[in-house]
Design a protein around this motif. Structure first.
Motif, PDB file in Angstrom:
ATOM      1  N   GLY A  59       0.793  -0.733   0.052  1.00  0.00           N
ATOM      2  CA  GLY A  59      -0.265   0.159  -0.132  1.00  0.00           C
ATOM      3  C   GLY A  59       1.281   1.044  -0.148  1.00  0.00           C
ATOM      4  O   GLY A  59       0.434   2.375  -0.470  1.00  0.00           O
ATOM      5  N   GLN A  60       1.867   1.369   0.582  1.00  0.00           N
ATOM      6  CA  GLN A  60       3.114   2.109   1.026  1.00  0.00           C
ATOM      7  C   GLN A  60       3.341   2.715  -0.793  1.00  0.00           C
ATOM      8  O   GLN A  60       4.008   3.709  -0.447  1.00  0.00           O
ATOM      9  N   GLU A  61       4.215   1.687  -1.158  1.00  0.00           N
ATOM     10  CA  GLU A  61       4.284   2.203  -2.630  1.00  0.00           C
ATOM     11  C   GLU A  61       3.071   2.015  -3.616  1.00  0.00           C
ATOM     12  O   GLU A  61       4.492   2.705  -4.359  1.00  0.00           O
ATOM     13  N   LEU A  62       2.274   1.895  -3.770  1.00  0.00           N
ATOM     14  CA  LEU A  62       1.457   2.632  -4.729  1.00  0.00           C
ATOM     15  C   LEU A  62       1.170   3.979  -4.283  1.00  0.00           C
ATOM     16  O   LEU A  62       0.515   4.273  -5.161  1.00  0.00           O
ATOM     17  N   LEU A  63       0.623   3.727  -2.779  1.00  0.00           N
ATOM     18  CA  LEU A  63       0.531   5.558  -2.792  1.00  0.00           C
ATOM     19  C   LEU A  63       1.509   6.393  -2.936  1.00  0.00           C
ATOM     20  O   LEU A  63       1.662   7.231  -3.197  1.00  0.00           O
ATOM     21  N   SER A  64       2.607   6.123  -2.640  1.00  0.00           N
ATOM     22  CA  SER A  64       4.458   6.517  -3.254  1.00  0.00           C
ATOM     23  C   SER A  64       3.577   7.642  -4.847  1.00  0.00           C
ATOM     24  O   SER A  64       4.114   7.985  -5.257  1.00  0.00           O
ATOM     25  N   TYR A  67       1.102   9.742  -5.983  1.00  0.00           N
ATOM     26  CA  TYR A  67       1.901  11.146  -5.426  1.00  0.00           C
ATOM     27  C   TYR A  67       3.027  11.278  -6.721  1.00  0.00           C
ATOM     28  O   TYR A  67       2.676  12.573  -6.486  1.00  0.00           O
ATOM     29  N   LYS A  68       3.421  10.791  -6.197  1.00  0.00           N
ATOM     30  CA  LYS A  68       4.697  11.368  -7.909  1.00  0.00           C
ATOM     31  C   LYS A  68       4.092  11.516  -9.089  1.00  0.00           C
ATOM     32  O   LYS A  68       4.016  12.406  -9.930  1.00  0.00           O
ATOM     33  N   ILE A  69       2.660  10.311  -9.246  1.00  0.00           N
ATOM     34  CA  ILE A  69       2.113  10.434 -10.443  1.00  0.00           C
ATOM     35  C   ILE A  69       1.460  11.698 -10.752  1.00  0.00           C
ATOM     36  O   ILE A  69       1.255  12.899 -11.570  1.00  0.00           O
ATOM     37  N   ASN A  70       0.442  12.287  -9.996  1.00  0.00           N
ATOM     38  CA  ASN A  70      -0.364  13.567  -9.050  1.00  0.00           C
ATOM     39  C   ASN A  70       0.588  14.257  -9.450  1.00  0.00           C
ATOM     40  O   ASN A  70       0.443  15.668 -10.058  1.00  0.00           O
ATOM     41  N   LYS A  71       1.896  15.064  -8.623  1.00  0.00           N
ATOM     42  CA  LYS A  71       2.618  15.430  -8.802  1.00  0.00           C
ATOM     43  C   LYS A  71       3.204  15.900 -10.983  1.00  0.00           C
ATOM     44  O   LYS A  71       3.110  17.028 -11.167  1.00  0.00           O
ATOM     45  N   GLY A 126     -14.952  22.090  -5.521  1.00  0.00           N
ATOM     46  CA  GLY A 126     -13.870  22.665  -6.140  1.00  0.00           C
ATOM     47  C   GLY A 126     -12.313  22.745  -5.261  1.00  0.00           C
ATOM     48  O   GLY A 126     -11.222  23.387  -5.112  1.00  0.00           O
ATOM     49  N   ASP A 127     -12.268  21.484  -4.271  1.00  0.00           N
ATOM     50  CA  ASP A 127     -11.372  21.375  -3.602  1.00  0.00           C
ATOM     51  C   ASP A 127     -10.969  20.482  -3.349  1.00  0.00           C
ATOM     52  O   ASP A 127     -10.362  19.674  -3.420  1.00  0.00           O
ATOM     53  N   LYS A 128      -9.906  20.504  -4.766  1.00  0.00           N
ATOM     54  CA  LYS A 128      -8.961  19.890  -5.104  1.00  0.00           C
ATOM     55  C   LYS A 128      -7.804  18.901  -4.266  1.00  0.00           C
ATOM     56  O   LYS A 128      -7.313  17.462  -4.282  1.00  0.00           O
ATOM     57  N   GLN A 129      -6.901  19.589  -3.284  1.00  0.00           N
ATOM     58  CA  GLN A 129      -6.854  18.543  -2.241  1.00  0.00           C
ATOM     59  C   GLN A 129      -7.299  18.006  -1.597  1.00  0.00           C
ATOM     60  O   GLN A 129      -7.113  16.272  -1.756  1.00  0.00           O
ATOM     61  N   ALA A 130      -8.923  18.026  -1.237  1.00  0.00           N
ATOM     62  CA  ALA A 130      -9.253  17.168  -0.390  1.00  0.00           C
ATOM     63  C   ALA A 130      -9.304  15.470  -0.800  1.00  0.00           C
ATOM     64  O   ALA A 130      -9.818  14.718  -1.389  1.00  0.00           O
ATOM     65  N   ARG A 131      -9.887  16.410  -2.927  1.00  0.00           N
ATOM     66  CA  ARG A 131     -10.879  15.220  -4.264  1.00  0.00           C
ATOM     67  C   ARG A 131      -9.697  13.849  -3.810  1.00  0.00           C
ATOM     68  O   ARG A 131      -9.626  12.644  -4.011  1.00  0.00           O
ATOM     69  N   ASP A 132      -7.766  14.873  -4.290  1.00  0.00           N
ATOM     70  CA  ASP A 132      -6.679  14.097  -4.073  1.00  0.00           C
ATOM     71  C   ASP A 132      -6.610  13.066  -3.193  1.00  0.00           C
ATOM     72  O   ASP A 132      -6.348  11.902  -3.387  1.00  0.00           O
ATOM     73  N   GLU A 133      -6.343  14.025  -2.417  1.00  0.00           N
ATOM     74  CA  GLU A 133      -6.574  13.196  -1.010  1.00  0.00           C
ATOM     75  C   GLU A 133      -7.674  11.560  -0.308  1.00  0.00           C
ATOM     76  O   GLU A 133      -7.544  10.442  -0.227  1.00  0.00           O
ATOM     77  N   ALA A 134      -8.659  11.745  -0.975  1.00  0.00           N
ATOM     78  CA  ALA A 134      -9.584  10.830  -1.016  1.00  0.00           C
ATOM     79  C   ALA A 134      -9.288   9.691  -2.052  1.00  0.00           C
ATOM     80  O   ALA A 134      -9.782   8.132  -1.704  1.00  0.00           O
ATOM     81  N   MET A 135      -8.851  10.552  -3.231  1.00  0.00           N
ATOM     82  CA  MET A 135      -8.088   9.649  -4.722  1.00  0.00           C
ATOM     83  C   MET A 135      -7.393   8.611  -3.624  1.00  0.00           C
ATOM     84  O   MET A 135      -7.143   7.323  -4.272  1.00  0.00           O
ATOM     85  N   ALA A 136      -6.716   9.611  -3.064  1.00  0.00           N
ATOM     86  CA  ALA A 136      -4.917   8.504  -2.583  1.00  0.00           C
ATOM     87  C   ALA A 136      -5.653   6.881  -1.829  1.00  0.00           C
ATOM     88  O   ALA A 136      -4.635   6.783  -1.769  1.00  0.00           O
ATOM     89  N   ARG A 137      -6.404   7.657  -0.858  1.00  0.00           N
ATOM     90  CA  ARG A 137      -6.626   6.526   0.217  1.00  0.00           C
ATOM     91  C   ARG A 137      -7.635   4.905  -0.482  1.00  0.00           C
ATOM     92  O   ARG A 137      -6.846   4.039  -0.550  1.00  0.00           O
ATOM     93  N   ASN A 138      -7.074   5.138  -2.417  1.00  0.00           N
ATOM     94  CA  ASN A 138      -7.777   4.302  -2.744  1.00  0.00           C
ATOM     95  C   ASN A 138      -6.318   2.863  -2.769  1.00  0.00           C
ATOM     96  O   ASN A 138      -6.628   1.785  -2.591  1.00  0.00           O
ATOM     97  N   PHE A 139      -4.957   3.639  -2.864  1.00  0.00           N
ATOM     98  CA  PHE A 139      -3.983   2.818  -2.871  1.00  0.00           C
ATOM     99  C   PHE A 139      -3.605   1.842  -1.902  1.00  0.00           C
ATOM    100  O   PHE A 139      -2.049   2.019  -1.691  1.00  0.00           O
ATOM    101  N   THR A 140      -3.866   2.867  -0.446  1.00  0.00           N
ATOM    102  CA  THR A 140      -4.197   1.769   0.891  1.00  0.00           C
ATOM    103  C   THR A 140      -5.052   1.175   1.603  1.00  0.00           C
ATOM    104  O   THR A 140      -4.910   0.884   2.465  1.00  0.00           O
TER     105      THR A 140
END
Length: 240
Positions: A59-64, A67-71, A126-140
């Protein structure tokens, strides 16, 4: 439970407790799943089960990577192209694209489901950061203690996808009947290479998707969300 109650109780769980799932329970669920019908009993699927430390590390590797591809997506085009070429974060799944715009009414349904989910979570459009964080939870895996990855053999063509879908439904209903929750996740098909570090994947098998498994976190509002299903009028094709 009665079968109809199992069907109506199943939903995509997006918040899991830290209660572990015993290996015997996982095996019992998988034994139920392999009772599923398949084309001429070919059973063209396999699963990789990540639990314990393997689940956490994967999960930590997928999450990393997420975040990299999002950046990378936010960079100017020249830097984006360079970073994409040199980064190990780019998706290397077997089926592409995993995500994208859906056509017509299917995009409308997708958007309605997403809006309902974000409303439940209290995330503004319009809260992109919160949406990104919600998406990130998929990978853990939404903190689930078990992640199951589904592979098929492509020599069976489209029937392998049909058969794997039937098997996943049996798995999810079996889990529901035992008081567990699941969340089928197409996003977990984005990266194959991290799985190869932990599993000896048989030659020729292709990664389709993943599935989170565990005990639902009680009193978490996200687990109460249930998107609207088709009506019978929408489902049934009328006679001429």
């Amino acid at each position: 439970m009665e079968f109809s109650a199992v069907l109506r109780s199943r939903r995509s769980i997006r918040a899991f407790s830290d209660r572990p799932v015993q290996k015997d329970t996982i095996n019992d669920i998988l034994l139920d799943a392999i009772e599923s019908p398949s084309s001429s009993n070919t059973q063209p699927y396999k699963v990789a089960v990540a639990d314990g430390d393997t689940c956490k590390q994967l999960g930590q590797e997928l999450l990393s990577r997420y975040y990299k591809i999002n950046k990378i997506q936010r960079l100017p085009l020249p830097l984006k192209l360079f970073s994409a070429a040199t980064s190990q974060a780019m998706p290397d799944g077997d089926y592409k694209p995993i995500l994208g715009k859906y056509p017509g009414i299917f995009q409308n349904r997708r958007m309605a489901t997403g809006k309902g989910l974000y409303d439940t979570l209290g995330i503004a459009r319009g809260d992109k950061q919160a949406r990104d964080e919600a998406m990130a939870r998929n990978f853990t895996f939404f903190d689930a203690p078990v992640a199951i990855f589904v592979f098929i053999h492509p020599s069976m063509k489209f029937t392998a996808l049909v058969d794997s879908g039937i098997m996943m439904q049996s798995l999810m209903l079996s889990a529901t009947d035992r008081g567990l929750g699941t969340c089928p996740q197409g996003a977990l098909g984005m990266w194959r290479s991290p799985l190869e570090k932990y599993f000896d994947i048989p030659k020729g098998y292709k990664l389709v998707c993943g599935l989170a498994l565990g005990y639902p976190k009680e009193d978490d509002k996200v687990n109460l969300y249930r998107p609207e299903k088709l009506s019978l009028d929408e489902l049934i094709i009328v006679k001429k």
